[in-house]
Scaffold this active site. Structure first.
Site, short mmCIF file in Angstrom:
data_model
loop_
_atom_site.label_atom_id
_atom_site.label_comp_id
_atom_site.label_asym_id
_atom_site.label_seq_id
_atom_site.Cartn_x
_atom_site.Cartn_y
_atom_site.Cartn_z
N ILE A 61 -2.85 -4.80 -2.98
CA ILE A 61 -2.30 -5.23 -1.69
C ILE A 61 -2.93 -4.27 -0.69
O ILE A 61 -2.92 -3.05 -0.88
CB ILE A 61 -0.74 -5.18 -1.66
CG1 ILE A 61 -0.21 -5.34 -0.23
CG2 ILE A 61 -0.17 -3.95 -2.28
CD1 ILE A 61 1.32 -5.54 -0.17
N SER A 62 -3.54 -4.84 0.36
CA SER A 62 -4.34 -4.00 1.26
C SER A 62 -3.47 -3.00 2.02
O SER A 62 -2.27 -3.21 2.20
CB SER A 62 -5.09 -4.87 2.27
OG SER A 62 -5.80 -5.86 1.61
N GLN A 63 -4.14 -1.93 2.49
CA GLN A 63 -3.50 -0.91 3.34
C GLN A 63 -2.92 -1.62 4.59
O GLN A 63 -3.60 -2.48 5.17
CB GLN A 63 -4.59 0.07 3.74
CG GLN A 63 -4.16 1.23 4.57
CD GLN A 63 -5.39 1.97 5.15
OE1 GLN A 63 -6.51 1.49 5.06
NE2 GLN A 63 -5.14 3.12 5.73
#
Ligand code: SAM
Length: 661
Positions: A61-63
């Site tokens: 899950i992206s930053q």
């Protein structure tokens, strides 16, 4: 406010707005999405950390910042239709769905597509449609799209996606010829045939795999592995190997250090015996062969002062009788390695006649607000009782918070109580104004009081901002350390040479690590900026063994097993070198090619006073560029825990909670 809402608010303030992201619609969208619902349950406590997190199928899950940045770059309007490639957890789709009318999202892993679909449904997102398939081909049945966002890095901009953009539509995608890093690109469709392209900066994404992405096999067997096969051999040839700390020949190291006046010695954990013992070995040589006369460490000034008194023959025992270092974590300085080193320093000083040649021992840290207040008042009581009374009244401003300095931060934000800034500055100013008068009686005692007053001033500011500005208070702490170093140099004379012992995260140049993206600096960076090549930065690392650490802030010391290092880390590369212990010169490498190959960023491990092997990747690893971070790296493949002098601990201030670096 609930815990997560609170964390979400802080994330918006310090990860998004502080980095210049001001799009109102994006900030509102991010505020509305409960990120904790999109991360694996065992990582919920890290949901609002400034980092990407692992999810199923080996994806991420992206930053939060990247999601917000890409969403802002889409310039999405409430009536528009968006396509996302790479649903992952569904988090970014939810953020998009807060702004756009309809969101279409495609994921190539069935498990992720299915999980995201039901999660989004449960959270009430009726305008998100999830498809399991290859997103590089787009979703022609629902085209054209006003905005397309690709959440994985591809070698090129897929033609099908460009063709599915509406006129005036925007496509944001990470593109790069390597699997490791990409450039974030925005493509804008001008008309049927024309597209405009802009670069938005460097990013790092998992690979986009598909017909117009990377091939599955290439991505699964990254080129990196090939480098790692040869890198351990290169390191082997470019390093000096040794078997035992007491026998290692440091002549070449001394030559590399040359005329440097500040030598910073790191550690990859606060509880590893080898790091203390090797730092002691190097420090002894610096004292004996290069005339270093000051040792400054990551400890509080008043605690370190006891060791200083001992090595100057003023106190009889450095660590036990006077009970310094009684604040958590006691084992960091009250351990057998430090005790042995203190005895050596005392013996060294005893054999010298000239006071100027004797070595002094100082503390750089600022967690001793109240014992420093006591030290200043005790000094003034002796030399100037009238001024002591004024100082006592001024410092009284801080007394209500003596049991919980965290509260001080909170009450001053809400303006319930007044700030004590003026009072602590005034006390330091009064002291400095009488420098000549006071120091005539005893220069050392005046210096001690001055540093304590300086510490009180800086600690007041640190605690005042701790609650609402985590990275800012980190910077204040390291700036205090640097200010203290400069005071030590000024006190010991312009030619003073100082050895510093602190964690790698303080002494390795912050600009070469993920810290700098968060706006954090450290004493290593400040020393390089001020002293250039006269500062020599040495980092330390290990693969496995035992370490002394707690499981939570204020908890008891435990001897924990250090997990073998992560496959993508510098530690793993060093572990694969066919010798156990070595010194690896990086500023002036034995072979340039080794340094060059080490420049590609990798993970690096940092264990503070807390070690959480269960969430090691999130809690203890960060990205760094080793050759830019340190001038030299010292490796011990297997290490053991320090031996504490006492098991007693008293709960201290949760300063760098939760990881305590
Ligand atoms: N947006 C996601 C979130 O908020 O959790 C993060 C996405 S993750 C960084 C990238 C995702 O892209 C992975 O789940 C990966 O499986 C997916 N992916 C890679 N290539 C793809 C493709 N050709 N089509 C669809 N999904 C793809």
């Amino acid at each position: 406010m609930g815990k997560f809402e609170d964390l979400r608010k802080q994330m918006i303030d310090y990860q998004l707005e502080a980095r210049g992201l001001h799009s109102q619609s994006v900030l509102e969208a991010v505020s509305a999405v409960p990120r904790e619902e999109f991360v694996p349950t065992d990582l919920v406590e890290f949901a609002y950390k400034d980092t990407a997190l692992p999810i199923e199928a080996n994806q991420t899950i992206s930053q939060p910042y990247i999601v917000a940045l890409m969403t802002a770059a889409l310039e999405l309007k409430p009536w528009e239709k968006a396509l996302e490639v790479g649903t992952g957890s569904g988090y970014a789709a939810a953020v998009l769905a807060e702004i756009a009318k309809e969101v279409y999202t495609i994921e190539r892993h069935k498990i992720l597509a299915d999980t995201a679909r039901s999660r989004l449904q449960d959270l009430g997102y009726q305008n998100v449609h999830v498809l399991y398939g290859d997103g590089t081909l787009g979703w022609p049945e629902n085209a054209p799209f006003d905005a397309i966002i690709v959440a994985a890095g591809g070698p090129v901009v897929p033609e099908a996606l460009k063709q599915q953009l509406a006129i005036g539509g925007r496509l944001v995608i990470p593109v790069g010829s390597s699997l490791q890093t990409q450039t974030l690109v925005r493509v804008r469709r001008i008309n049927e045939t024309e597209f405009e392209q802009e670069d938005l900066g460097a990013v790092r994404f998992v690979p986009l795999i598909g017909a117009a992405g990377w091939e599955d096999e290439i991505a699964e067997t990254p080129a990196k592995e090939k480098i790692e096969e040869t890198l351990p051999e290169l390191i082997y040839k470019s390093s000096e190997h040794f078997a035992r700390i007491d026998q290692v020949n440091l002549d070449n190291l001394m030559e590399r250090i040359g005329g440097s006046r500040i030598v910073l010695l790191g550690e990859a954990s606060h509880g590893t015996a080898e790091f203390y013992e090797m730092r002691a070995r190097i420090t002894k040589e610096l004292i004996e062969k290069k005339g270093f006369t000051s040792v400054a460490v990551e400890a509080d000034w008043p605690d370190a002062a006891h060791i200083n008194q001992y090595i100057h023959g003023i106190e009889s025992d450095p660590l036990l009788e006077s009970k310094p270092f009684s604040r958590f974590p006691t084992w960091m300085w009250a351990n057998h390695s430090v005790l042995e080193f203190s005895h050596w320093l005392k013996n060294h000083n005893d054999n010298l006649d000239s006071v100027n040649e004797k070595v002094s021992f100082y503390g750089l840290d600022l967690y001793s607000l109240f014992s420093s207040i006591e030290a200043v008042l005790g000094y003034l009581d002796k030399v100037d009782p009238a001024t002591a009374e004024v100082a006592r009244t001024r410092y009284g401003c801080l007394m209500p918070w003596s049991d919980d300095l965290g509260m001080y931060s909170q009450v001053t934000i809400t303006k319930q109580y007044r700030e004590c800034e003026e009072d602590v500055i005034a006390t330091l100013r009064d002291l400095l104004a009488k420098r000549i008068e006071y120091s005539q009686a005893d220069g050392e005692q005046f210096f001690n009081a001055e540093q304590n007053a300086r510490l009180v001033k800086n600690a007041e500011r640190y605690y005042r901002t701790m609650y609402y500005a985590e990275n800012n208070s980190w910077n204040q702490r390291d700036q205090h350390m640097f200010e203290t170093l400069q005071s030590v140099i000024a006190h010991r004379g312009p030619k003073a040479k100082v050895v510093i012992w602190e964690h790698n995260s303080h002494i390795g140049d912050a600009r070469a690590t993920q810290m700098s993206a968060r706006g954090e600096l450290n004493i290593g960076q400040l020393a390089r900026e001020e002293y250039g090549n006269d500062a020599y930065l040495i980092g330390f690392g290990t693969d496995h063994g035992t370490v002394a650490a707690a499981s939570e802030w204020g908890g008891p010391m435990e001897v924990k097993q250090v997990q073998p290092s992560h496959i993508d880390s510098y530690e793993r590369v060093c572990h694969e070198v066919k010798t156990d212990n070595f010194l690896l010169p990086l500023r002036n490498p034995l072979q340039q090619i080794t340094r060059k190959k080490l420049l590609a960023e990798r993970l690096e491990r940092a264990i503070g006073v807390i070690y959480r092997p269960e969430t090691e990747l999130q809690s203890h690893y960060f990205y760094a560029c080793l050759p830019n971070q340190f001038d030299e790296y010292i490796w011990f493949d297997e290490t053991r825990a320090v031996v504490p002098l006492t098991k007693e601990t008293s709960k201290g201030i949760p300063d760098t909670f939760p990881f305590g670096l």
